[in-house]
Design a protein around this motif. Structure first.
Motif, PDB file in Angstrom:
ATOM      1  N   GLU A   1     -11.989  -4.584   1.295  1.00 51.84           N
ATOM      2  CA  GLU A   1     -10.687  -4.382   1.940  1.00 51.84           C
ATOM      3  C   GLU A   1      -9.621  -3.933   0.933  1.00 51.84           C
ATOM      4  O   GLU A   1      -8.717  -3.161   1.275  1.00 51.84           O
ATOM      5  N   LEU A   2      -9.731  -4.411  -0.313  1.00 52.73           N
ATOM      6  CA  LEU A   2      -8.793  -3.963  -1.345  1.00 52.73           C
ATOM      7  C   LEU A   2      -9.050  -2.505  -1.711  1.00 52.73           C
ATOM      8  O   LEU A   2      -8.104  -1.734  -1.923  1.00 52.73           O
ATOM      9  N   VAL A   3     -10.328  -2.129  -1.812  1.00 48.56           N
ATOM     10  CA  VAL A   3     -10.667  -0.738  -2.100  1.00 48.56           C
ATOM     11  C   VAL A   3     -10.144   0.166  -0.986  1.00 48.56           C
ATOM     12  O   VAL A   3      -9.591   1.244  -1.242  1.00 48.56           O
ATOM     13  N   GLU A   4     -10.264  -0.297   0.245  1.00 46.86           N
ATOM     14  CA  GLU A   4      -9.773   0.495   1.376  1.00 46.86           C
ATOM     15  C   GLU A   4      -8.252   0.648   1.315  1.00 46.86           C
ATOM     16  O   GLU A   4      -7.702   1.725   1.572  1.00 46.86           O
ATOM     17  N   ARG A   5      -7.568  -0.443   0.965  1.00 44.40           N
ATOM     18  CA  ARG A   5      -6.104  -0.374   0.842  1.00 44.40           C
ATOM     19  C   ARG A   5      -5.697   0.587  -0.265  1.00 44.40           C
ATOM     20  O   ARG A   5      -4.791   1.409  -0.088  1.00 44.40           O
ATOM     21  N   TRP A   6      -6.376   0.471  -1.393  1.00 43.53           N
ATOM     22  CA  TRP A   6      -6.105   1.361  -2.539  1.00 43.53           C
ATOM     23  C   TRP A   6      -6.335   2.823  -2.155  1.00 43.53           C
ATOM     24  O   TRP A   6      -5.539   3.700  -2.481  1.00 43.53           O
ATOM     25  N   THR A   7      -7.417   3.081  -1.438  1.00 40.10           N
ATOM     26  CA  THR A   7      -7.726   4.450  -1.022  1.00 40.10           C
ATOM     27  C   THR A   7      -6.627   5.006  -0.124  1.00 40.10           C
ATOM     28  O   THR A   7      -6.203   6.160  -0.277  1.00 40.10           O
TER      29      THR A   7
END
Length: 664
Positions: free
Chosen positions: A372-378
């Motif tokens: 979910e953090l990777v998705e937010r960062w993306t």
């Protein structure tokens, strides 16, 4: 009123077409005019993406008083170093000999015969005006001393070219010495080598990766991983759009000099792709993919081929496109995501750059974070990138340089075979086709093209080497014989026209325009040297063709750079990488298969190939592909043939057996 640069093809020269300076392009006509007028020559060398070139142009070359001094007392010649690396090499050697340093803009005063007698780099307007007056007075009142100074400089730089110098045959001990030399110089805290300014050590990384493969050195691999991670998380890497800047002005990779060069990104694409192949590191794969995307998206030109560079400046301001404040992040992302992004990218109220702005760095190891953090960062990256696209953008030098496009083709081909990326595959073939069809004229290579039109400057040695290596990469990518033939034709020209007769090579052909000295620089600097690039192609061609005379030429040339590899490895990274391949064999791997794209044997061959190995996959006895000759499918199934030094092992048909064979 435009000067004589108005009809130039070089974007750099065109930047100066409206100067009041009565510029000439490099050529016999300019020197003939200097002789006719009995005046010295000013040779000003730079390139389109060069920040201080722009500064000196604005301060001095756009100034009416400075222009009047130059027009009255000199014939002024503007040179694009990327278009004429031979001219740049000669006068850079002179500048370094006279001043102890070099760089661009390069400012050279020379006799009408082209002999340099006073050299420097950037001069502020007031200093430059005084210098012009002093040189004019010296020419008029101390002519004999000036000419004598020029002759002595030419003599000195002619002796500095290392033709006929010491040799050291390539050996395991020599490469161990080179690797240890690099390891001793690494910045253990920040990664890379040396202090500020700090340049990405792409060729040294390629060397150490191959050294690790051949020797198992964990330390060599760790030095590369450390440098790759610190650069990839630093400001030298564009955290939104991908791609690397030319260098960092500090030792921590935080603030870049913002120009983006094709050659850096091509070489770094290779380094990160190979690092991912050997380690599976997620961040290395991401940065390789993003760098490949940057190359094709931002440097692709409408008529084919890749542009040379993006400028350091935007509207005369360095970093205007790229720097951010916390308020700007909030404006795009809102309060919550803006604060989160400011923390992630280390954007502070004080700023890390100028005027309270910051260069984005990756302050957290986001690649290993929760999904979910990777998705937010993306999502944050995408919004910021889209907002940034609405800002003024840096200018682009859209000339297509042969050798740099060759480096990109090789990198894209490696990225394609290892990741399966179709865009990289297609681009490698398309760019190679542009080089073959546009840059080769009457069997000889031309250095540059622009807007689909080939330029006049002749190719130099690194053009022949890098383009031949690119053709060989595409031969392996496609199993098409025409690329092997095209590479051989270039290598035959290089052997006939550039060789010294003592194992080494000059950087210019024997029938090229005669300069005050014939350059022959063996050092790898921003790009591979001519000799290291031609040797890379010779080693690979010999392995693919089975023609030993090309390998003999490669070994002789490697001996001429052996002392550099052992004693000064930071300036011989590409030579050392090629030497690792040569010492490994290189291995020759042929996969007889009817499905070269989907065959697991092919994938394993690329994944497990030893340092510098060549790999060709296709149906048996494919025309024009020597590695597939007399290589049948055993019992009707795909079969791998592994050879080294033209001696072959028993063929295997399973990936496990192939891995065992390659790791033996």
């Amino acid at each position: 009123m435009a000067n004589r640069l108005a009809d130039a093809t070089s974007p750099y020269l065109l930047q100066h077409k409206d100067n009041p300076v009565d510029w000439w392009q490099w050529g016999d006509e300019a020197f003939a005019e200097a002789k006719r007028r009995d005046v010295p020559v000013l040779i000003s060398v730079g390139y389109a993406a060069c920040h201080w070139c722009h500064v000196m142009a604005h301060e001095s070359f756009e100034d009416e008083q400075i222009a009047a001094l130059l027009n009255d007392g000199f014939v002024s010649i503007k040179v694009d170093r990327e278009e004429r690396p031979d001219v740049d090499a000669v006068y850079m050697t002179a500048t370094q000999a006279m001043t102890g340093q070099g760089g661009w803009p390069m400012t050279v005063f020379a006799t009408p015969e082209g002999e340099p007698f006073f050299c420097g780099t950037y001069y502020p307007k007031s200093n430059f005006g005084r210098l012009i007056s002093s040189v004019t007075k010296a020419w008029q009142e101390q002519r004999d001393q000036v000419i004598e100074q020029g002759a002595s400089v030419v003599k000195a730089i002619g002796g500095a070219q290392l033709v006929g110098g010491p040799v050291a045959p390539i050996s395991a001990e020599l490469l161990e010495a080179g690797a240890l030399g690099l390891l001793k110089e690494q910045d253990e805290i920040n990664g890379g080598f040396g202090g500020a300014p700090k340049f990405p050590p792409h060729m040294g990384m390629l060397f150490l990766l191959r050294h690790h493969q051949r020797t198992g050195s964990a330390e060599a691999l760790e030095v590369v991983r450390h440098a790759a991670e610190r650069m990839g998380r630093g400001g030298i890497y564009d955290q939104l759009g991908g791609g690397f800047a030319r260098y960092a002005v500090d030792a921590t990779w935080t603030v870049p000099h913002f120009e983006k060069m094709l050659y850096d990104n091509a070489l770094l694409l290779r380094a990160y792709t190979q690092l991912w192949r050997l380690t599976g590191d997620v961040y290395a794969r991401r940065i390789a993919d993003e760098t490949a995307t940057f190359l094709l998206r931002d440097l692709g030109t409408p008529r084919g081929g890749l542009a040379s560079a993006l400028d350091a400046d935007t509207d005369g301001v360095e970093g205007l496109t790229y720097a951010w404040t916390p308020a700007q992040l909030t404006e795009v992302l809102g309060e919550q995501d803006g604060a989160w992004a400011a923390d992630l990218f280390n954007v502070t109220e004080e700023g890390t750059f100028e005027h309270g702005s910051s260069v984005l760095v990756l302050a957290r190891d986001i690649d290993a974070a929760e999904p979910e953090l990777v998705e937010r960062w993306t999502g944050v990256r995408r919004k910021l990138y889209e907002a940034r696209q609405g800002r003024p953008q840096p200018a682009r030098d859209d000339k297509v340089v042969g050798s740099w496009n060759g480096l990109a083709v090789t990198a894209l081909a490696e990225h394609a075979v290892l990741t399966g990326d179709r865009a990289s595959h297609d681009a490698a073939v398309e760019i190679a086709t542009v080089l073959a069809e546009r840059h080769i004229v009457d069997g000889r290579l031309r250095r540059v093209s622009r807007d689909g039109v080939v330029g006049e400057p002749a190719g130099v040695l690194d053009d022949y080497g890098c383009v031949a290596e690119a053709f060989l990469a595409v031969h392996q990518l496609t199993a098409e014989g025409k690329w092997l033939d095209a590479a051989r034709e270039l290598l035959d020209v290089a052997l006939a026209r550039f060789a010294t007769g003592q194992g080494g090579f000059y950087d210019t052909a024997d029938d090229a325009e005669k300069l005050v000295t014939r350059p022959a620089d063996p050092t790898d600097n921003a790009t591979p040297s001519g000799v290291s690039s031609i040797v890379a192609a010779l080693v690979t061609y010999a392995a693919l063709s089975g023609e030993p005379e090309y390998r003999e030429a490669a070994d002789a040339a490697l001996g001429t750079v052996g002392p550099l590899i052992g004693g000064h490895p930071r300036f011989a990274g590409y030579s050392a990488a090629v030497a690792e391949a040569a010492l490994s064999g290189p291995y020759e791997i042929a996969i007889a298969t009817t499905d070269p794209v989907g065959d697991p044997l092919v994938a394993e061959a690329h994944r497990s190939a030893p340092a510098g190995a060549v790999v060709v996959a296709g149906e048996p006895d494919r025309p024009g592909v020597p590695l597939l000759a007399d290589r049948p499918l055993l019992d009707g199934v795909p079969t791998a043939y592994v050879c080294k030094g033209f001696v072959c092992e028993r063929p295997v048909t399973s990936p496990a057996d192939l891995i065992a064979r390659l790791q033996a």
